[in-house]
Design a protein around this motif. Structure first.
Motif, mmCIF file in Angstrom:
data_model
loop_
_atom_site.group_PDB
_atom_site.id
_atom_site.type_symbol
_atom_site.label_atom_id
_atom_site.label_comp_id
_atom_site.label_asym_id
_atom_site.label_seq_id
_atom_site.Cartn_x
_atom_site.Cartn_y
_atom_site.Cartn_z
ATOM 1 N N VAL A 12 7.979 5.522 -32.338
ATOM 2 C CA VAL A 12 8.734 6.654 -32.024
ATOM 3 C C VAL A 12 7.805 7.775 -32.319
ATOM 4 O O VAL A 12 8.167 8.841 -32.307
ATOM 5 N N SER A 13 6.633 7.530 -32.633
ATOM 6 C CA SER A 13 5.778 8.583 -33.127
ATOM 7 C C SER A 13 4.505 8.714 -32.327
ATOM 8 O O SER A 13 3.901 7.728 -31.979
ATOM 9 N N THR A 14 4.105 9.929 -32.087
ATOM 10 C CA THR A 14 2.828 10.190 -31.465
ATOM 11 C C THR A 14 2.153 11.340 -32.179
ATOM 12 O O THR A 14 2.188 12.462 -31.733
ATOM 13 N N PRO A 15 1.597 11.067 -33.339
ATOM 14 C CA PRO A 15 0.852 12.121 -33.997
ATOM 15 C C PRO A 15 -0.498 12.303 -33.345
ATOM 16 O O PRO A 15 -0.874 11.518 -32.492
ATOM 17 N N ALA A 16 -1.224 13.308 -33.820
ATOM 18 C CA ALA A 16 -2.576 13.485 -33.316
ATOM 19 C C ALA A 16 -3.392 12.268 -33.682
ATOM 20 O O ALA A 16 -3.208 11.684 -34.731
ATOM 21 N N THR A 32 -1.083 14.509 -40.749
ATOM 22 C CA THR A 32 -1.234 13.973 -42.104
ATOM 23 C C THR A 32 -0.407 14.755 -43.103
ATOM 24 O O THR A 32 0.280 14.179 -43.957
ATOM 25 N N LEU A 33 -0.438 16.083 -43.016
ATOM 26 C CA LEU A 33 0.352 16.910 -43.933
ATOM 27 C C LEU A 33 1.842 16.657 -43.759
ATOM 28 O O LEU A 33 2.586 16.548 -44.741
ATOM 29 N N SER A 79 -3.833 19.477 -32.349
ATOM 30 C CA SER A 79 -4.176 18.144 -32.851
ATOM 31 C C SER A 79 -5.540 18.153 -33.534
ATOM 32 O O SER A 79 -6.321 19.092 -33.400
ATOM 33 N N ARG A 80 -5.784 17.096 -34.283
ATOM 34 C CA ARG A 80 -7.074 16.834 -34.929
ATOM 35 C C ARG A 80 -7.467 17.850 -35.991
ATOM 36 O O ARG A 80 -8.650 18.067 -36.249
ATOM 37 N N ALA A 96 -12.272 14.974 -40.336
ATOM 38 C CA ALA A 96 -11.682 16.273 -40.636
ATOM 39 C C ALA A 96 -12.360 17.363 -39.814
ATOM 40 O O ALA A 96 -13.577 17.408 -39.707
ATOM 41 N N ASP A 97 -11.547 18.198 -39.249
ATOM 42 C CA ASP A 97 -12.063 19.314 -38.466
ATOM 43 C C ASP A 97 -12.396 20.435 -39.445
ATOM 44 O O ASP A 97 -11.530 20.889 -40.186
#
Length: 200
Positions: free
Chosen positions: A31-35, A140-141, A134-135, A40-41
């Motif tokens: 159900v999830s589509t995170p980046a 993550t947060l 994204s990215r 780490a940018d």
């Protein structure tokens, strides 16, 4: 603006050549589509993120984030028919209904809503970030806030159904896949992973 900042940063920061390694297969819902998971940018530290609880006035923006994340971020893993069926899976009213239960947090950047995440008890139901944001660590947060809440509640594990796009993110967060399965949206099959993480 994000793209301009990244270009400016990389223009001023020489990069070391990375050793060659094969490109991993790009990985759609839980159900999830995170980046997608990435290094780490460096520009992320300069960005004014705010993670906060959901407000009722956020709903129309959340629906836009949900649909854009599916249509753009999941394009490598699901075809147009699948993405259309998936993005139609929530309307304004149904999203209000879904998010009325459990813990929902949103991410703001420069006063614009760019992501959200939702947990119902021990189940991570949604983690979505707008492709333009994204990215940079927003997923993550958002996720860490939900996991912290689960630990405070005394939960010993978390589960999710991760899209092909989200699989690597959840693996990075410590989840293990228990195998692939098919979900349906408007009669269209979508492959996803059942995943689990121990909090002990």
């Amino acid at each position: 603006m994000l793209q301009w900042l990244r270009q400016l940063f990389h223009r001023r920061t020489p990069s070391k050549p990375a050793p060659h390694k094969p490109e991993p297969r790009q990985k759609p819902e839980t159900v999830s589509t995170p980046a997608p998971v990435s290094e780490a940018d460096p520009i992320a530290a300069l960005m004014p993120f705010q993670i906060r609880p959901l407000h009722s006035s956020d709903m129309s923006e959340l629906l836009g984030v949900f649909r854009e994340a599916i249509q753009i971020s999941a394009a490598a893993d699901y075809d147009q028919q699948q993405r259309d069926a998936w993005s139609r899976g929530q309307s304004y009213d149904s999203l209000i209904s879904v998010l009325s239960e459990g813990d929902t947090v949103v991410a703001e950047w420069d006063d614009k809503l760019v992501g959200f995440a939702h947990r119902i008890r021990d189940y991570i139901n949604m983690v979505f970030v707008h492709p333009e944001a994204s990215r940079v660590g927003i997923a993550t947060l958002l996720y860490q806030h939900l996991e912290d809440g689960a630990r405070i509640e005394g939960l010993t594990e978390l589960t999710t159904h991760a899209s092909l796009t989200a699989h690597d993110f959840f693996a990075y967060m410590g989840y293990t896949s228990e195998g692939q399965e098919l979900a349906e949206r408007d009669g269209i099959p979508l492959t996803r992973h059942a995943m689990r993480k121990s909090l002990i």
